[in-house]
Scaffold this motif. Structure first.
Motif, mmCIF file in Angstrom:
data_model
loop_
_atom_site.group_PDB
_atom_site.id
_atom_site.type_symbol
_atom_site.label_atom_id
_atom_site.label_comp_id
_atom_site.label_asym_id
_atom_site.label_seq_id
_atom_site.Cartn_x
_atom_site.Cartn_y
_atom_site.Cartn_z
ATOM 1 N N TYR A 29 -0.268 -3.433 -3.713
ATOM 2 C CA TYR A 29 -0.740 -3.171 -2.292
ATOM 3 C C TYR A 29 -1.967 -3.964 -2.491
ATOM 4 C CZ TYR A 29 -0.658 -1.565 2.485
ATOM 5 O OH TYR A 29 -1.412 -2.248 3.784
ATOM 6 N N ASN A 30 -1.735 -4.740 -1.473
ATOM 7 C CA ASN A 30 -3.295 -5.674 -0.720
ATOM 8 C C ASN A 30 -3.749 -5.864 0.400
ATOM 9 O OD1 ASN A 30 -5.449 -6.845 -1.275
ATOM 10 N ND2 ASN A 30 -4.464 -9.461 -1.081
ATOM 11 N N PRO A 31 -3.860 -4.734 0.996
ATOM 12 C CA PRO A 31 -4.237 -4.774 2.407
ATOM 13 C C PRO A 31 -5.299 -5.938 2.815
ATOM 14 C CG PRO A 31 -4.928 -2.779 1.424
ATOM 15 C CD PRO A 31 -4.151 -3.514 0.271
ATOM 16 N N PRO A 32 -5.434 -6.206 4.127
ATOM 17 C CA PRO A 32 -6.607 -6.180 4.521
ATOM 18 C C PRO A 32 -7.935 -5.938 4.564
ATOM 19 C CG PRO A 32 -4.790 -6.502 5.886
ATOM 20 C CD PRO A 32 -3.933 -5.550 5.108
ATOM 21 N N PRO A 33 -8.932 -6.242 4.192
ATOM 22 C CA PRO A 33 -10.220 -5.093 4.912
ATOM 23 C C PRO A 33 -9.988 -4.638 5.761
ATOM 24 C CG PRO A 33 -10.359 -7.694 5.133
ATOM 25 C CD PRO A 33 -9.282 -7.270 4.895
ATOM 26 N N ARG A 34 -10.620 -3.050 5.340
ATOM 27 C CA ARG A 34 -10.941 -1.766 6.326
ATOM 28 C C ARG A 34 -12.326 -1.457 6.489
ATOM 29 N NH1 ARG A 34 -6.603 2.428 4.587
ATOM 30 N NH2 ARG A 34 -5.038 0.725 5.502
ATOM 31 N N PRO A 35 -12.711 -0.791 7.294
ATOM 32 C CA PRO A 35 -13.891 0.388 7.935
ATOM 33 C C PRO A 35 -13.531 1.513 6.882
ATOM 34 C CG PRO A 35 -12.934 -0.023 9.936
ATOM 35 C CD PRO A 35 -12.367 -0.554 9.416
ATOM 36 N N LYS A 36 -14.489 1.918 6.255
ATOM 37 C CA LYS A 36 -14.485 3.667 5.538
ATOM 38 C C LYS A 36 -13.600 4.413 7.060
ATOM 39 C CE LYS A 36 -17.312 2.772 1.786
ATOM 40 N NZ LYS A 36 -18.489 3.633 1.008
ATOM 41 N N GLY A 37 -12.739 5.077 6.450
ATOM 42 C CA GLY A 37 -12.572 6.292 7.770
ATOM 43 C C GLY A 37 -12.159 7.343 6.362
ATOM 44 N N LEU A 38 -11.443 8.678 7.120
ATOM 45 C CA LEU A 38 -11.815 9.616 6.434
ATOM 46 C C LEU A 38 -9.716 10.201 6.050
ATOM 47 C CD1 LEU A 38 -13.053 12.504 9.627
ATOM 48 C CD2 LEU A 38 -14.468 11.041 7.504
ATOM 49 N N ARG A 39 -10.218 11.060 5.438
ATOM 50 C CA ARG A 39 -8.775 10.535 4.474
ATOM 51 C C ARG A 39 -7.332 11.260 5.052
ATOM 52 N NH1 ARG A 39 -6.561 14.969 0.265
ATOM 53 N NH2 ARG A 39 -5.330 14.207 -1.006
ATOM 54 N N LEU A 40 -7.774 12.254 6.236
ATOM 55 C CA LEU A 40 -6.628 12.698 6.880
ATOM 56 C C LEU A 40 -6.185 11.893 8.015
ATOM 57 C CD1 LEU A 40 -6.425 16.219 6.465
ATOM 58 C CD2 LEU A 40 -5.606 14.698 5.183
ATOM 59 N N ILE A 41 -7.106 11.710 9.054
ATOM 60 C CA ILE A 41 -7.270 10.651 10.667
ATOM 61 C C ILE A 41 -8.071 9.870 10.052
ATOM 62 C CG2 ILE A 41 -7.476 13.159 11.726
ATOM 63 C CD1 ILE A 41 -10.463 11.823 12.200
ATOM 64 N N GLY A 42 -7.816 8.915 9.453
ATOM 65 C CA GLY A 42 -8.281 7.664 9.250
ATOM 66 C C GLY A 42 -9.221 6.967 9.791
ATOM 67 N N ASN A 43 -9.627 6.143 10.686
ATOM 68 C CA ASN A 43 -10.170 5.633 12.027
ATOM 69 C C ASN A 43 -10.554 5.856 13.113
ATOM 70 O OD1 ASN A 43 -9.045 2.993 9.413
ATOM 71 N ND2 ASN A 43 -11.665 3.641 9.811
ATOM 72 N N LEU A 44 -9.013 6.986 13.196
ATOM 73 C CA LEU A 44 -8.877 7.526 14.679
ATOM 74 C C LEU A 44 -10.471 8.089 15.517
ATOM 75 C CD1 LEU A 44 -5.874 9.199 14.856
ATOM 76 C CD2 LEU A 44 -6.504 7.669 16.340
ATOM 77 N N HIS A 45 -11.570 8.812 14.643
ATOM 78 C CA HIS A 45 -12.636 9.105 15.219
ATOM 79 C C HIS A 45 -13.466 7.938 15.626
ATOM 80 C CE1 HIS A 45 -13.243 8.563 10.801
ATOM 81 N NE2 HIS A 45 -14.245 8.563 10.844
ATOM 82 N N GLN A 46 -12.831 7.038 15.121
ATOM 83 C CA GLN A 46 -13.878 6.009 15.354
ATOM 84 C C GLN A 46 -13.594 5.066 16.355
ATOM 85 O OE1 GLN A 46 -13.560 4.509 11.288
ATOM 86 N NE2 GLN A 46 -15.298 4.810 10.522
ATOM 87 N N TYR A 47 -12.133 4.965 16.662
ATOM 88 C CA TYR A 47 -11.833 4.004 17.440
ATOM 89 C C TYR A 47 -12.314 4.550 19.418
ATOM 90 C CZ TYR A 47 -7.643 2.107 20.531
ATOM 91 O OH TYR A 47 -7.599 1.548 21.429
ATOM 92 N N ILE A 66 -9.549 -10.921 10.147
ATOM 93 C CA ILE A 66 -7.768 -9.883 10.142
ATOM 94 C C ILE A 66 -8.441 -9.225 9.585
ATOM 95 C CG2 ILE A 66 -7.147 -11.037 8.101
ATOM 96 C CD1 ILE A 66 -5.023 -10.030 8.632
ATOM 97 N N PHE A 67 -7.995 -7.038 10.327
ATOM 98 C CA PHE A 67 -8.293 -6.782 9.665
ATOM 99 C C PHE A 67 -7.622 -5.126 9.530
ATOM 100 C CE2 PHE A 67 -10.734 -6.770 13.166
ATOM 101 C CZ PHE A 67 -10.497 -5.568 13.722
ATOM 102 N N SER A 68 -7.625 -4.113 8.973
ATOM 103 C CA SER A 68 -6.715 -2.865 9.086
ATOM 104 C C SER A 68 -7.417 -1.592 9.645
ATOM 105 C CB SER A 68 -5.671 -3.154 7.334
ATOM 106 O OG SER A 68 -6.440 -2.314 6.429
#
Length: 500
Positions: A29-47, A66-68
């Motif tokens: 699986y090759n997703p678009p690049p993404r910023p590092k996030g937390l394991r459980l909430i992903g990037n929600l805390h950065q949004y 394009i990013f994810s």
């Protein structure tokens, strides 16, 4: 929200449930690049939900066009170039023409019975055709010109009354009232907003609450097992209240049309059409009252919102740019008008610079900067990256319209950039897509632009606009409210001087 998320992370029970939603992807699986996030909430805390288009644009500067992102258990992909917008909205339009039914969208659209959130393409084509033929066709728009003109003159008279005392005018409120009255008369055959402050506030509050709900964070959307937390945050209660208030309004509109003593209207409006279709069973599905109410939601909220926001932003930028203001007023006041004392629909083709101002406003302040979010139907590939089913797809129309690759001096409000320029907003030029593109391009764009042009022309022809005493141009802010439609956060308050 942040405190609740921290609370969520701190409790092992919550962690256990959230881990059930973490997807394990295969190594290929090759997703678009993404910023590092937390394991459980992903990037929600950065949004940043207050200005998501700007937040996404900053990430694009780091990760590319394009990013994810990971929002809880939901995959999100954002695109920031005309090339990628064309890929999503045209080349792979069939795969991305669906829109996710969030908690709020599901409730307010009667489970996707409207045009915007329709979950079946066959249903969408049929219900969209009803709206396009009976409200948004060129012939229909032309036939409704008199209503637009009457509502514009009503607004001008209201401002004239306030201008005699040099009273500071809350132009945002005036334009909201105008847009609401205009769309109600156009689509529903009757004005449902009057000059009584309490009733006007009722509708403005209802519109603001409904619009804001579409952009409100819901645990049910990103952490399905945690949906009960929406009750603790108050979202469920607010959603239910807003739905009930809207339901009461729809009932009022429909009952008016069912009244046998209702005066005959010169123009058959959208409700008349839909009630006739329901009675005659003219569609391939049984048209219920919920179908009709769902369409009313689109017309009432989207029709009022986009027009109001565009007019407010146009006036804001003209006040901030006095040279542009003088140019457009000179054109208006030195043209040969068909009707002395106001600008009519017939006058608009002569007003070239006015049209440039409207086009530049749509570029600089698109009403929906991220368009309406889409959802991948099947697994696909974009630029070599894998996009999984159910991935949310955002197209940052705001960022694309400020890309220096397509737009010289993109951060300057400059109507002249469209002079002699064939680029238009009808969904064919992907560097400029304020109304979207593809199958689900905004069906009301022609009606919306016609309304904005005639309203803006009369505001600028009839009055000279000044800042309140003690206020300077640099004091005019461009902060925005969160929502699908990006409204100016603080009302635009000006002093109007009647033009002799």
């Amino acid at each position: 929200m942040i405190l609740l998320l921290l609370f969520l992370i701190a409790i092992p029970f919550f962690i256990f449930l959230l881990q059930k939603h973490i997807k394990k992807y295969d190594p290929s699986y090759n997703p678009p690049p993404r910023p590092k996030g937390l394991r459980l909430i992903g990037n929600l805390h950065q949004y940043d939900p207050s200005k998501p288009h700007i937040y996404f644009a900053k990430l694009a500067n780091i990760h590319g066009p394009i990013f994810s992102l990971q929002f809880g258990s939901v995959q999100v992909v954002v695109v920031h170039s005309a090339k990628l917008a064309k890929e999503v909205l045209q080349t792979q339009d069939l795969n991305f023409c669906y829109r996710p039914l969030t908690l709020c969208a599901r409730k307010l659209s009667y489970n996707g019975l409207d045009v915007v959130f329709a979950q079946s393409l066959d249903y969408f084509r049929e219900i969209n055709k009803v709206c396009v033929v009976h409200l948004f066709s060129s012939k229909k728009i032309e036939s409704l010109a008199q209503i637009r003109q009457e509502e514009v003159l009503r607004m001008i008279n209201r401002i004239s009354t306030l201008s005699f005392s040099s009273e500071i005018i809350n132009l945002s409120e005036v334009l909201m009232s105008f847009s609401n009255s205009n769309i109600c008369r156009t689509a529903f055959g009757k004005r449902y907003d009057d000059d009584e402050g309490s009733k006007r506030n009722r509708f403005h509050t209802l519109l603001n609450d409904a619009q804001a709900l579409f952009a409100t964070f819901s645990f049910a959307d990103y952490f399905p097992s945690m949906g009960w937390l929406d009750k603790l945050t108050g979202l469920s209660a607010k959603l239910e209240k807003t739905f009930n208030d809207l339901e009461a309004f729809y009932e009022e509109v429909i009952n008016d049309h069912l009244d046998p003593n209702r005066p005959r209207s010169e123009h058959e409006d959208l409700i008349d059409v839909m009630l006739n279709l329901r009675e005659n069973r003219s569609l391939t599905f049984d048209l219920t009252m919920d179908h009709i109410k769902a369409v009313l939601m689109n017309i009432f909220i989207a029709g009022t919102d986009a027009t109001t926001a565009t007019l407010v932003w146009a006036m804001t930028e003209l006040v901030k740019n006095p040279t542009c203001m003088r140019k457009v007023q000179h054109e208006l006041r030195n043209s040969t008008l068909n009707n002395e004392g106001y600008v009519s629909m017939e006058d608009l083709p002569k007003l070239e610079y006015l049209k440039l101002v409207v086009k530049e406003t749509l570029r600089y302040h698109p009403a929906s900067p991220l368009l309406v979010v889409r959802e991948a139907l099947e697994k696909c590939s974009i630029e070599g990256y894998d996009i999984l089913p159910k991935t949310l797809m955002f197209v940052n129309a705001w960022a694309i319209a400020r890309d220096s690759e397509y737009w010289p001096n993109p951060d300057i409000f400059m109507p002249e950039r469209f002079m002699g320029n064939s680029i238009d907003y009808k969904g064919k030029d992907f560097e400029y897509i304020p109304f979207g593109a593809g199958r689900k391009i905004c069906p009301g764009m022609q009606l919306g632009v016609a309304t904005v042009e005639v309203a803006l022309a009369n505001l600028l022809y009839s009055f000279d606009w000044e800042l309140p005493d003690g206020m300077k141009i640099e004091d005019i802010d461009t902060d925005t409210l969160p929502g699908v439609t990006m409204h100016k956060k603080n009302p635009l308050c000006l002093v109007a001087k009647k033009y002799a």
